[in-house]
Enzyme design. Structure first.
Site, short mmCIF file in Angstrom:
data_model
loop_
_atom_site.label_atom_id
_atom_site.label_comp_id
_atom_site.label_asym_id
_atom_site.label_seq_id
_atom_site.Cartn_x
_atom_site.Cartn_y
_atom_site.Cartn_z
N GLU A 1 0.83 -1.19 -0.17
CA GLU A 1 -0.01 -0.15 -0.22
C GLU A 1 0.80 1.18 -0.04
OE1 GLU A 1 -2.49 -3.31 0.90
OE2 GLU A 1 -0.70 -2.65 2.04
N HIS B 1 -11.14 -5.91 8.37
CA HIS B 1 -12.01 -5.69 7.26
C HIS B 1 -13.03 -4.71 7.57
CE1 HIS B 1 -9.63 -9.21 6.07
NE2 HIS B 1 -9.60 -8.97 4.93
#
Length: 325
Positions: A60, A130
């Site tokens: 990321e 998540h």
């Protein structure tokens, strides 16, 4: 007008932006031929080629560093972080590079063409890695815009506005309603203004403020309250940074009460910033303390997700307590 769900509206906005400007480039983990983990980028690689829609490594910080470099040289990158929970390895790139790029040069160079898309929030049994809602982290950073749509019409119009905005924008997509939120969306190109809240319904007794998937929760609570004779004004903030102080303050001046709901934990959540600002603007008009109905100050649970999420019953109870204060 055509019927779309929120996910299809995001895909449509990306398609229009890429067709309109060949400098728009989409990339991220699995966004190419696979179309992304939620299929938000479906068919874009087939239409625009591997040079304009492509997969990245699972890194990321590298995705956003690469995006900053592209934006600095004039491209219009739309970088996807697969889940908002994974945005933290890129936190330094976003906060110390994307947000500060133009300020360190007096705008001799900038990364204003950058848009970061990411699914966020809970409600999909995703557990603690998540399901997070990290919008407040980025609202604390001058130089970034932070946007959250609540339905397909907003998703398309706000995303097109974000891609074309001359500032770096983080676009949080509430994944719980990716397919559940369905509505009529104009087929043509259009934009909705960033930094402007949407008054969903007018009322006189209390102002309810939410964004993203929580707007639907607030609507359900509002309908319950109306059966008890309580008139609620519902506002969708839409843009977290910069947020529309004037619209919210005008509503609270009228109703005398404010309830804010978001999925993120209570402590340090963006509701606290709103509450502080509104009491400063509206102190003499308040009929009761400003209320917050939020997630809990604990890591996001899997087994107890329903207890964690601020649902319509929690909002309704807090709403009625405020009115009866």
């Amino acid at each position: 007008m055509i019927k779309m769900n929120l996910l299809q509206a995001v895909n449509n906005a990306l398609d229009i932006a890429m067709a309109d400007n060949d400098k728009v480039i989409c990339f991220g983990e699995d966004v190419g031929s696979f179309g992304g983990v939620f299929r938000a980028t479906s068919n874009l690689q087939e239409r625009y080629g591997r040079d304009r829609c492509f997969n990245t490594p699972l890194v990321e910080q590298g995705i956003i560093g690469f995006a900053n470099g592209l934006a600095a040289q004039g491209s219009v990158p739309v970088a996807e972080i697969q889940f908002a929970d994974y945005i933290f390895p890129a936190f330094d790139q976003i906060v110390n590079e994307s947000a500060k790029f133009r300020y360190r040069s007096g705008n001799l160079f900038n990364v204003g063409g950058l848009t970061i898309r990411t699914p966020y929030g809970g409600g999909i049994a995703g557990g603690l890695y998540h399901s997070q809602s990290p919008e407040a982290y980025f609202a604390h950073t001058p130089g970034l815009k932070v946007v959250v749509p609540r339905n397909p019409h907003q998703a398309k119009g706000l995303l097109l506005a974000a891609i074309r905005d001359p500032n770096p924008v983080i676009f949080f997509e509430p994944k719980r309603i990716y397919r559940a939120s369905v509505g009529q969306v104009p087929e043509e190109d259009y934009q909705l203004p960033l930094g402007q809240a949407d008054i969903v319904r007018e009322g006189s007794d209390i102002t309810l403020l939410a964004w993203g998937a929580q707007v639907e929760i607030a609507e359900q609570a509002m309908e319950m309250a109306e059966h008890q004779g309580v008139s609620c004004e519902l506002i969708d903030l839409r843009t977290i940074a910069p947020w529309d102080v004037d619209t919210v303050a005008a509503s609270v001046t009228k109703t005398g009460r404010l309830l804010i709901t978001h999925e993120a934990p209570l402590t340090g959540g963006f509701a606290g910033e709103i509450a502080a600002t509104i009491q400063q603007h509206c102190f003499l008009y308040l009929e009761s303390p400003i209320s917050r109905v939020t997630g809990l100050d604990t890591p996001y649970p899997l087994a107890h997700e329903k207890e964690y999420i601020p649902d319509h019953l929690k909002v309704y109870e807090a709403l009625m307590a405020s009115v009866q204060f």
